[in-house]
Design a protein around this motif. Sequence first.
Motif, PDB file in Angstrom:
ATOM      1  N   LEU A 130       0.824  -1.201   0.000  1.00  0.00           N
ATOM      2  CA  LEU A 130       0.000   0.000   0.000  1.00  0.00           C
ATOM      3  C   LEU A 130       0.863   1.259   0.000  1.00  0.00           C
ATOM      4  N   VAL A 131       1.831   1.301   0.896  1.00  0.00           N
ATOM      5  CA  VAL A 131       2.702   2.471   0.996  1.00  0.00           C
ATOM      6  C   VAL A 131       3.501   2.654  -0.296  1.00  0.00           C
ATOM      7  N   MET A 132       4.034   1.560  -0.845  1.00  0.00           N
ATOM      8  CA  MET A 132       4.817   1.613  -2.075  1.00  0.00           C
ATOM      9  C   MET A 132       3.982   2.161  -3.236  1.00  0.00           C
ATOM     10  N   GLN A 133       2.756   1.669  -3.373  1.00  0.00           N
ATOM     11  CA  GLN A 133       1.914   2.088  -4.496  1.00  0.00           C
ATOM     12  C   GLN A 133       1.526   3.555  -4.383  1.00  0.00           C
ATOM     13  N   GLN A 134       1.142   3.980  -3.172  1.00  0.00           N
ATOM     14  CA  GLN A 134       0.697   5.352  -3.009  1.00  0.00           C
ATOM     15  C   GLN A 134       1.850   6.355  -3.060  1.00  0.00           C
ATOM     16  N   ALA A 135       3.021   5.935  -2.606  1.00  0.00           N
ATOM     17  CA  ALA A 135       4.154   6.860  -2.538  1.00  0.00           C
ATOM     18  C   ALA A 135       4.985   6.883  -3.809  1.00  0.00           C
ATOM     19  N   VAL A 136       4.958   5.792  -4.606  1.00  0.00           N
ATOM     20  CA  VAL A 136       5.824   5.698  -5.786  1.00  0.00           C
ATOM     21  C   VAL A 136       5.011   5.650  -7.081  1.00  0.00           C
ATOM     22  N   PHE A 137       4.206   4.602  -7.245  1.00  0.00           N
ATOM     23  CA  PHE A 137       3.537   4.395  -8.531  1.00  0.00           C
ATOM     24  C   PHE A 137       2.433   5.414  -8.806  1.00  0.00           C
ATOM     25  N   THR A 138       1.669   5.790  -7.779  1.00  0.00           N
ATOM     26  CA  THR A 138       0.576   6.738  -8.000  1.00  0.00           C
ATOM     27  C   THR A 138       1.075   8.103  -8.476  1.00  0.00           C
ATOM     28  N   PRO A 139       2.062   8.730  -7.823  1.00  0.00           N
ATOM     29  CA  PRO A 139       2.543  10.020  -8.341  1.00  0.00           C
ATOM     30  C   PRO A 139       3.077   9.941  -9.774  1.00  0.00           C
ATOM     31  N   ILE A 140       3.786   8.853 -10.101  1.00  0.00           N
ATOM     32  CA  ILE A 140       4.308   8.692 -11.459  1.00  0.00           C
ATOM     33  C   ILE A 140       3.163   8.587 -12.461  1.00  0.00           C
ATOM     34  N   ALA A 141       2.155   7.772 -12.128  1.00  0.00           N
ATOM     35  CA  ALA A 141       1.019   7.585 -13.036  1.00  0.00           C
ATOM     36  C   ALA A 141       0.231   8.876 -13.214  1.00  0.00           C
ATOM     37  N   LEU A 142      -0.005   9.610 -12.122  1.00  0.00           N
ATOM     38  CA  LEU A 142      -0.759  10.851 -12.227  1.00  0.00           C
ATOM     39  C   LEU A 142       0.007  11.912 -13.010  1.00  0.00           C
ATOM     40  N   THR A 143       1.316  11.906 -12.883  1.00  0.00           N
ATOM     41  CA  THR A 143       2.123  12.809 -13.695  1.00  0.00           C
ATOM     42  C   THR A 143       1.958  12.489 -15.178  1.00  0.00           C
ATOM     43  N   ALA A 144       2.016  11.192 -15.497  1.00  0.00           N
ATOM     44  CA  ALA A 144       1.852  10.773 -16.899  1.00  0.00           C
ATOM     45  C   ALA A 144       0.472  11.142 -17.421  1.00  0.00           C
ATOM     46  N   LEU A 145      -0.563  10.940 -16.604  1.00  0.00           N
ATOM     47  CA  LEU A 145      -1.924  11.276 -17.037  1.00  0.00           C
ATOM     48  C   LEU A 145      -2.102  12.783 -17.179  1.00  0.00           C
ATOM     49  N   ASP A 146      -1.501  13.545 -16.285  1.00  0.00           N
ATOM     50  CA  ASP A 146      -1.552  15.002 -16.407  1.00  0.00           C
ATOM     51  C   ASP A 146      -0.950  15.459 -17.724  1.00  0.00           C
TER      52      ASP A 146
END
Length: 313
Positions: A130-146
């Motif tokens: 949970l911590v890994m996904q929210q702290a690492v993968f989510t910001p990267i994915a949201l940056t890409a979607l932005d």
Amino acid sequence: MGLLSAMQGFVVIGIIIGVGYVAARLRVAGSTAQMVLNQYAFFVTNPFLMFAILSKEPITKIFHSSIVVAFFSALAVGLLFLIINRLLFHMDGAHATIGALNSLYLNSNNIGLPIATYILGNPALVAPILVMQQAVFTPIALTALDVTTTGKTSVKRILAQPLHQPLLIGSLGGIAVSAFTSMTGHYPIPKFIYDPIYMIGQAAVPMILMAFGMSLHGTKPLQNKTNRSANIVVTILKNVVMPLIAFLISYFIMGFRGKVLYACVVLAALPAGQNVYNYAARYNVGTTFARDGVLLSTVTSPIVIAIIATFLS
């Protein structure tokens, strides 16, 4: 015995999901029942549960070296989808991001918590993921979607994303208490405060399972023929390739055996997280693709986990 335990765990999970489905079909509590359960679980019971569990868990167990397996197996399948997309599907950047997320993002909440509770016997196992996904993968994915949907990105909004995740906040709070206990040898939360937190948290697993069961009522997956092949590839990557990579890393690189090896591979076989659909809906891109990928991997995941239990447990 391992397969029997896994099957019994799935029966428990399946019955609660079935109750939710029947409740939705009979229109118990009206058309908003699923939304209410999801919102209450998201903002209240799930954070309370993770805080209660992690605050009592030794800090060394929370940050077990198995997080290395979770990170690199997820990263590998995400990159594999991007490569396959470039060779076969030729989706644009936003849809490719959704496909990569569906391939690597584990449902550590709605499905992961019940499986960790009833099959692996330790709900805290999902915390590092949970911590890994929210702290690492989510910001990267949201940056890409932005970038792919608007052509620009807001650093402030991306950095603030973890602060809007109650489950992450509850988990980090529990980890902080665990660290304090480890340093001082004293658990700082009085029993009369911990007990209601624990009791509220106990409602989390049945609540999220019933809400998931309600979401299945009236669903018609894979209606979009364009995304059908991509969703099949996503499901194979998520439910077959990712646990295989997790096994190879766990066994040959990390040297895990027994329960640790079993847990690493089972957690890698979790279905795609429903957060992927939430991110797609937020940017209004690939929502059908995201929803069908989550649903398809959720249906096939129990079969894969049963096979894993047969050989590893």
